[in-house]
Design an enzyme around this catalytic site. Sequence first.
Site, PDB file in Angstrom:
ATOM      1  N   HIS A 128     -12.223   1.518  -2.124  1.00 26.23           N
ATOM      2  CA  HIS A 128     -11.393   1.415  -0.926  1.00 26.23           C
ATOM      3  C   HIS A 128     -12.048   1.945   0.351  1.00 26.23           C
ATOM      4  O   HIS A 128     -11.499   1.777   1.428  1.00 26.23           O
ATOM      5  CB  HIS A 128     -10.066   2.168  -1.139  1.00 26.23           C
TER       6      HIS A 128
HETATM    7  C1  UD1 Z   1      -7.168   6.486   4.182  1.00 28.23           C
HETATM    8  C2  UD1 Z   1      -8.160   7.592   4.567  1.00 28.23           C
HETATM    9  C3  UD1 Z   1      -9.165   7.787   3.451  1.00 28.23           C
HETATM   10  C4  UD1 Z   1      -8.480   8.009   2.111  1.00 28.23           C
HETATM   11  C5  UD1 Z   1      -7.547   6.844   1.835  1.00 28.23           C
HETATM   12  C6  UD1 Z   1      -6.825   7.024   0.515  1.00 28.23           C
HETATM   13  C7  UD1 Z   1      -8.582   7.782   6.983  1.00 28.23           C
HETATM   14  C8  UD1 Z   1      -9.543   7.542   8.057  1.00 28.23           C
HETATM   15  N1  UD1 Z   1      -8.887   7.256   5.779  1.00 28.23           N
HETATM   16  O1  UD1 Z   1      -7.899   5.273   4.128  1.00 28.23           O
HETATM   17  O2  UD1 Z   1      -9.952   8.919   3.739  1.00 28.23           O
HETATM   18  O3  UD1 Z   1      -9.458   8.078   1.086  1.00 28.23           O
HETATM   19  O4  UD1 Z   1      -6.586   6.767   2.918  1.00 28.23           O
HETATM   20  O5  UD1 Z   1      -6.074   5.915   0.191  1.00 28.23           O
HETATM   21  O6  UD1 Z   1      -7.566   8.421   7.201  1.00 28.23           O
HETATM   22  N2  UD1 Z   1      -2.307  -0.364   4.204  1.00 28.23           N
HETATM   23  C9  UD1 Z   1      -1.204  -0.976   3.659  1.00 28.23           C
HETATM   24  N3  UD1 Z   1      -0.216  -0.204   3.145  1.00 28.23           N
HETATM   25  C10 UD1 Z   1      -0.287   1.149   3.126  1.00 28.23           C
HETATM   26  C11 UD1 Z   1      -1.406   1.773   3.695  1.00 28.23           C
HETATM   27  C12 UD1 Z   1      -2.421   1.014   4.218  1.00 28.23           C
HETATM   28  O7  UD1 Z   1      -1.118  -2.197   3.626  1.00 28.23           O
HETATM   29  O8  UD1 Z   1       0.659   1.785   2.606  1.00 28.23           O
HETATM   30  C13 UD1 Z   1      -3.410  -1.204   4.726  1.00 28.23           C
HETATM   31  C14 UD1 Z   1      -3.300  -1.564   6.167  1.00 28.23           C
HETATM   32  O9  UD1 Z   1      -3.681  -2.886   6.297  1.00 28.23           O
HETATM   33  C15 UD1 Z   1      -4.340  -0.680   6.830  1.00 28.23           C
HETATM   34  C16 UD1 Z   1      -5.380  -0.476   5.743  1.00 28.23           C
HETATM   35  O10 UD1 Z   1      -4.647  -0.524   4.514  1.00 28.23           O
HETATM   36  O11 UD1 Z   1      -4.870  -1.278   7.970  1.00 28.23           O
HETATM   37  C17 UD1 Z   1      -6.086   0.849   5.854  1.00 28.23           C
HETATM   38  O12 UD1 Z   1      -5.134   1.924   5.843  1.00 28.23           O
HETATM   39  P1  UD1 Z   1      -5.483   3.359   6.509  1.00 28.23           P
HETATM   40  O13 UD1 Z   1      -4.412   4.297   6.186  1.00 28.23           O
HETATM   41  O14 UD1 Z   1      -5.860   3.172   7.915  1.00 28.23           O
HETATM   42  O15 UD1 Z   1      -6.802   3.813   5.776  1.00 28.23           O
HETATM   43  P2  UD1 Z   1      -7.158   3.853   4.239  1.00 28.23           P
HETATM   44  O16 UD1 Z   1      -8.182   2.807   3.989  1.00 28.23           O
HETATM   45  O17 UD1 Z   1      -5.956   3.834   3.358  1.00 28.23           O
END
Ligand code: UD1
Length: 353
Positions: free
Chosen positions: A203
């Site tokens: 991820h």
């Molecule tokens: C975040 C953390 C990372 C951690 C990870 C664990 C930062 C910079 N990164 O990354 O360190 O290891 O969480 O999971 O804070 N999305 C959904 N549903 C959700 C959450 C996210 O669809 O419930 C999708 C969205 O399209 C979003 C993408 O995932 O744009 C990324 O989500 P984001 O929370 O920005 O970062 P993570 O990749 O989850």
Amino acid sequence: MRVATVVGARPQFVKAAPVSRALRSRHTEILIHTGQHYDVRMSDVFFEELEIPAPDHHLGVGSGPHGRQTGEMLARIEEVLESQSFDFVLIYGDTNSTLAGALAGAKLHIPVAHVEAGLRSFNRRMPEEINRVVADHVSDLLFCPTQVAVDNLTAEGITRGVHLVGDVMLDTLRMQVKRGLPTQRLLASLDLQPQQYVLATIHRAENTDDPRRLASILAGLDALAEPVVLPLHPRTRAALDRHQLNPGNGHVKLVEPLSFAEMLAAEASARVIVTDSGGVQKEASWLRVPCVTVREETEWVETVESGWNVLVGTEERAIASAVRAAAAPVAAPPQDEASASERICSILEACVG
Ligand code: UD1
């Protein structure tokens, strides 16, 4: 004592659960959920399964570019912190929610306590590394899981308020193992046999956002003879769609994100784990399952030094051959017998007097 705990992403729910339990046995904790993770399987199931109390404040920030996501969190956390009095702001790990909580507390002169302080990958291209460095430099109490983390802080000139407390994720793991893991149900539903499959999680932005890296990792998994189960983080699912990659050729089974108990069950029965997650590298060694990490560096160097984890990068052949060769080493993995959560709680108590 009144503590404001800031969480927002999946790994933080896992880390906060045992500390929250220890704190609430004798103090007041106000839980602030930034809303960074909002899907039921990324958030709600963890609150239910780990029996974390419902958030007192849900900020509903959601996804977005780093600046906007972090900025909105900062503004909304500040409002909550200004509305009541707190002895500490408690933050976890290295996500954008960690950074926002750290800045909000520090600017309002509320002592900031950082759980999982001092970790470094020394790769400033990772958003998590920026978050860690900034959070540590504005924190008053720094709760380190390992001696290496303490040494990293010393090297940056941070020596006050540093405490080696052990790893809160080990407390959560033990709590869940004691309650029981849904191993038979999970393996039956995925049609897997214990020790005869590989569990993979991917991820990290550096792996999902670059189509060549993601394709290369998937090709490495596809090349294996045994089944591979890959619970898909929403970021990875979106990246597969965006890059038009379809790894499901029979060996790789794509599944929805697992709950914590399901994930531990899947980890514990795997022959090998392939991951780019920080927490999963540690869980693998605690559960005594060999781990192959698809990154160039790790913050958890102890797992590599003990022989339970190898760093292979993202090249297809390197991944496939490391997974084929992976075996449990002779040395036992690093362990800690005491409870980090209780230690954290006691140190916070001693600081308020
Ligand atoms: C975040 C953390 C990372 C951690 C990870 C664990 C930062 C910079 N990164 O990354 O360190 O290891 O969480 O999971 O804070 N999305 C959904 N549903 C959700 C959450 C996210 O669809 O419930 C999708 C969205 O399209 C979003 C993408 O995932 O744009 C990324 O989500 P984001 O929370 O920005 O970062 P993570 O990749 O989850």
